[in-house]
Write an enzyme that holds these catalytic residues in place. Structure first.
Site, PDB file in Angstrom:
ATOM      1  N   ASP A 178      12.265  -2.220  -0.200  1.00  0.00           N
ATOM      2  CA  ASP A 178      11.527  -3.137   0.673  1.00  0.00           C
ATOM      3  C   ASP A 178      12.379  -3.468   1.892  1.00  0.00           C
ATOM      4  O   ASP A 178      13.569  -3.144   1.959  1.00  0.00           O
ATOM      5  CB  ASP A 178      11.197  -4.402  -0.134  1.00  0.00           C
ATOM      6  N   GLU A 223      12.514  -1.669   7.451  1.00  0.00           N
ATOM      7  CA  GLU A 223      12.048  -1.282   8.799  1.00  0.00           C
ATOM      8  C   GLU A 223      13.184  -1.151   9.840  1.00  0.00           C
ATOM      9  O   GLU A 223      12.946  -0.389  10.785  1.00  0.00           O
ATOM     10  CB  GLU A 223      11.030  -2.311   9.317  1.00  0.00           C
ATOM     11  N   ASP A 231       2.560  -7.121   3.351  1.00  0.00           N
ATOM     12  CA  ASP A 231       2.203  -8.516   3.096  1.00  0.00           C
ATOM     13  C   ASP A 231       0.828  -8.836   3.681  1.00  0.00           C
ATOM     14  O   ASP A 231       0.690  -9.219   4.840  1.00  0.00           O
ATOM     15  CB  ASP A 231       3.264  -9.442   3.690  1.00  0.00           C
TER      16      ASP A 231
END
Length: 926
Positions: A443, A446, A566
């Protein structure tokens, strides 16, 4: 784990104001373009040309004077056009990460080249032509002469080719009736089909998926173009292989790329079907990863399972509610102070956790945990110590770049560095010895950062202890604007507000291994981490890895599954989830799904009902919720539990079908979940359809996506469709039709198309037990047809072997066939490598055939050409007349029957034939 909540409020005021003025616009042409000064053919069949700028200017920087053009038909169905600086090597996506044929190196000096004589470069299906001055090129089909890409600006809709160090621009004209898909990742509010006069920004950012039409976690600069020419559909795809930030402007009649670095590296894939396009695309970027069987089961997660007892309780409650569950997940709660590869000694003591894992592993369940890339800066933390010793971090001015995420101050591993890949594998090995996890969830890659700029740890105060979630930056930071990498001349529309590139991520002037700039490598971080993680898990477990990654890039599907990040517990998020899922199939990442019932709070009960009715048919099906959200497990509401039992019950019966789709995806790139136009490209009514989807070629899901609805309007392409929950119900139309279907709260409409055979089993609460149950086959013919043909397939293997393939002695592939004609029905199989299926004792116990003109005549039932009725008294036959929800448009009377044969014991691993005569035909009752 949650991303930081939307953080636009912390942007400088002028940048926030830009949001109001960031609608689509096109500036005047920049420069006069280039002229082609030479073109030569190479021995390998490629062509190399050189371009010279016609007139320089300083808009967005200096022009690169000489460019090198490389054109090659790499295969019969792949054309490459590569344009770069003729003299100096420029950044490209590393060839070791995404293997492909490298173009020739720069020449240093452009001298003595041949004059231009060739005007066309012809391949099997694609032809490239060009103009010399100003230079432009066009790609057209050989089969019908239709142009699919044309950079000529003769109509002045767009400007000429621009190539500067930090600004590259090129455009193509498009017909108005072209339907475009792709260019992600973004939450597309208007559905899967791209909308004219919109801009699509590609630059990986930790921006919540609730933000619409904004660059999100992944970068996929590829689009599919579907056109209907005189009733005949043609699809093709265009990839710009470039990892730099870009804006892509779609005007309806043209498409313009504005890229802030790298090269133009275009690949053209001619199709002509959508499935052909994805096959051709994934043959370049890598076939999707094979998934273990259990990964297709249902998954449950939540940020906030604070101790082992809570996790145990969740598993027990799913069993009590009789809702299927295969995988239980832990978000960062299991960690010691949010530090990677650690266990919280109080809430997740190792002995207790191991006891729990031993219990669920015996049941056949699996356990997956989260892992973020940021490594806590902590001198007493062994992972950090070993990382520093191996020099694995991204640097800024010679020191590890400092950021902040959940543990507090962190450094980020540089996965372009071979030392990092080895260190990462060792840390995963160490952690697996501590906790026998079954997969990893990567996770925040990015990369996400709670701070911006150049930061230091403040003296005299503690900057986060890792004791609780918090996203406020507590480092001492200053903006970095002194370099052109931090403040490029052209501002892409990052996060939808033209935010600085380094905002809440790694500063773009930081650098990786061998001096690669974060400016160039930013959007491949998650991709490079997935490759390293895949390699590590394969080495540690010697089993088929399961990795879930939030950030993705071209080729990520070869290593990881993806969830859409999300989202929010809203009807709009539910609707958007379908478009995003379908896009990722086009991107070559077929194992995809959204957080069922929404990540952010709250989620109404009715919405959660409807969401599991959709999410049960996502390829990746997981319920996940935020730390601050109310509990959203499917057993929390009685109505939701009932919807879950219905929808997931069907999913678990369909697991053999889904697993075969997984095999097809791995072999050909075929998406598991598909837009309807993949199977019905000639039916233009479905080109923009984003509220229904297919699993495979023929299983259609038509969910309720609006509050308070107990009916759903569904589009049915021409033909016969059979309801999977009540196979006596059929929707039949000659030309296609919109139909209003009943959809009470606990009901989802799932229909199977004609001419199909799908394998099913009896289901269960865990895929391991469901896989041991007898098989059944559902065969569909066009309703009431006198002659017809149906096909299907089934792939089975030892599902945790690293490779998914035939020829290893531990897999079986079965082609299934059925026909109806001359008053008889025949069903047969052709088995490849049946030994594995025979060793498992798998049998087909039931056959259901839909759409027949007549019923079964029991005395005429044959197995392998031999009568079986008198020899096998346990065989049961039955038939029911089918009810047409919609009849044929011609108004004619037409009957069809559902025939079921039970009590069979057909070995899956052995060829068989089942046949019978239809009683009503014989008796003349039709």
């Amino acid at each position: 784990m949650a991303s930081p909540k939307p953080h636009f409020s912390s942007l400088p005021l002028p940048l926030v104001l830009i949001l109001c003025f960031s609608t689509f616009q096109y500036s005047n042409a920049i420069g006069k373009g280039y002229r082609l000064i030479s073109m030569d053919k190479s021995d390998d069949g490629s062509f190399i040309g050189f371009l010279q700028v016609k007139q320089t200017n300083q808009i967005y920087g200096s022009d690169i004077i000489f460019l090198r053009l490389f054109v090659k038909h790499e295969t019969d169905d792949r054309l490459r056009v590569h344009i770069t600086d003729a003299k100096i090597q420029r950044w490209e996506v590393p060839y070791n990460l995404l293997p492909r044929e490298p173009p020739p190196p720069p020449v240093g000096e452009v001298i003595g080249k041949s004059p231009v004589t060739v005007q066309e470069i012809t391949g099997s299906e694609l032809i490239l032509s060009y103009t010399v001055d100003p230079f432009s090129f066009a790609v057209r089909r050989r089969s019908n002469g239709v142009t699919i890409f044309n950079t000529s600006s003769s109509d002045e809709v767009f400007g000429e080719l621009v190539f500067k160090d930090q600004y590259l621009e090129i455009s193509t004209s498009l017909p108005k009736d072209a339907s475009l898909y792709g260019l992600g990742e973004s939450s597309q509010a208007n559905g899967i089909k791209l909308v004219p006069n919109e801009s699509y920004t590609l630059f990986t950012k930790d921006v919540s998926a609730i933000h619409l039409n904004t660059d999100l976690y992944g970068s996929h600069p590829v689009y599919m173009d579907l056109r209907n020419l005189g009733g005949k559909p043609y699809a093709h795809s265009v990839l710009l292989l470039n990892s730099n930030g870009m804006d892509v402007f779609y005007r309806g009649t043209s498409l313009t790329y504005k890229v802030i670095g790298g090269v133009f590296d275009f690949y053209f894939f001619p199709g002509p079907s959508p499935l052909d396009v994805v096959d051709q695309y994934t043959s370049l970027i890598g076939r999707p990863a094979p998934m273990p069987y259990w990964a297709l089961g249902f998954h449950q997660c939540r940020w906030g399972y604070r101790n082992v007892s809570i996790v145990e309780d969740v598993v027990d409650n799913y069993q009590k509610a009789k809702i299927p569950l295969d995988v239980i997940w832990n978000d960062a709660d299991y960690m010691d102070g949010y530090k990677d590869f650690t266990l919280n000694p109080v809430n997740f003591p190792r002995d207790k956790l191991l006891g729990f894992l031993e219990r669920i592993h015996k049941m056949g369940m699996k356990y997956i945990v989260i892992n973020d890339p940021g490594i806590g800066v902590n001198a007493s933390y062994g992972v950090y110590q070993r990382a520093m010793a191996n020099d694995v971090f991204i640097k800024y001015e010679g020191k590890p770049f400092l950021a902040q995420v959940w543990p507090g101050p962190v450094y980020f591993p540089d996965f372009l560095n071979p030392n990092t890949v080895s260190w990462w594998a060792d840390e995963i090995r160490r952690f697996h010895e501590l906790v026998p996890i079954d997969g990893l969830w990567i996770d925040m890659n990015e990369v996400s950062n709670f701070c911006s700029g150049l930061c230091t740890i403040p003296e005299g105060k503690q900057c986060m202890s890792g004791e609780g979630p918090g996203v406020t930056c507590c480092l001492d930071c200053k903006n970095i604007t002194k370099t052109r990498w931090d403040d490029p001349p052209y501002k892409i529309n990052a996060t939808g507000v033209k935010a600085p590139l380094g905002f809440k991520t790694i500063a773009t002037s930081a650098y990786h291994y061998n001096g690669a700039r974060e400016y160039d490598a930013h959007s491949i971080y998650g991709f490079s981490e997935a490759i390293a993680t895949h390699k590590a898990l394969l080495a540690v477990k010697d089993k088929r890895p399961f990795i879930l990654s939030r950030s993705t890039f071209i080729g990520s599907g070869q290593y990881a599954a993806h969830w859409t990040g999300d989202n929010q517990g809203t009807w709009q998020s539910l609707q958007v989830s379908i478009s995003t899922m379908l896009n990722f199939g086009i991107f070559g990442v077929p194992m995809v799904g959204s957080d069922i019932c929404g990540f952010f709070p709250p989620t109404p009960e009715e919405l959660c009902n409807r969401w599991i009715e959709v999410g049960a048919f996502y390829p990746f099906s997981r319920d996940h919720a935020d730390y601050y959200a109310p509990r959203k497990e499917l057993y929390q509401w009685g109505t939701v539990a009932e919807s879950a039992r219905n929808a997931l019950g069907m999913r678990y019966k369909l697991l053999p079908f889904l697993y075969t789709l997984n095999y097809e995806a791995h072999m050909t790139g075929a998406p598991m979940a598909r837009p309807l136009f993949f199977s019905f490209p000639e039916y233009t009514e479905c080109y923009g359809l984003s509220r229904q989807f297919l699993l495979g070629s023929s299983l259609m899901i038509s969910p309720v996506l609006e509050q308070g609805k107990t009916q759903v309007e569904a589009l049915f392409p021409p033909g016969s469709w059979y309801h999977m929950f009540d196979m006596t119900q059929a929707v039949v139309s000659k030309n296609g039709k919109r139909v209003t279907l009943p959809a009470p709260l606990n009901t989802v409409n799932v229909h199977l198309y004609q001419n199909m055979i799908i394998p099913m089993q009896q289901g269960g609460l865990i895929s391991k037990e469901a896989r041991t149950t007898p098989f059944s086959l559902v065969v569909t013919f066009p309703a009431g047809v006198s002659e017809g043909y149906a096909t299907g397939k089934l792939f089975l293997d030892e599902d945790e072997l690293p490779e998914m393939k035939l020829g290893n002695g531990q897999s079986t592939y079965v082609d299934l066939y059925a026909s109806v004609g001359n008053g008889s029905v025949k069903l047969w199989s052709q088995v490849k490598e049946g030994k594995f299926a025979l060793s498992k004792g798998w049998v087909i116990e039931k056959v259901t055939v839909l759409g027949l003109q007549g019923t079964v005549q029991a005395s005429e039932l044959h197995l392998n050409e031999n009568p079986i009725w008198n020899e096998a008294e346990k065989i049961e036959v039955s038939s029911k007349e089918q009810k047409y929800v919609v009849c044929l448009e011609d108004g004619g009377e037409n009957k069809s029957f559902m025939v079921e044969v039970k009590g069979l014991e057909l070995l899956v691993g052995k060829n068989f034939t089942v046949s019978w005569k239809m009683a009503s035909i014989i008796n003349g009752n039709h």
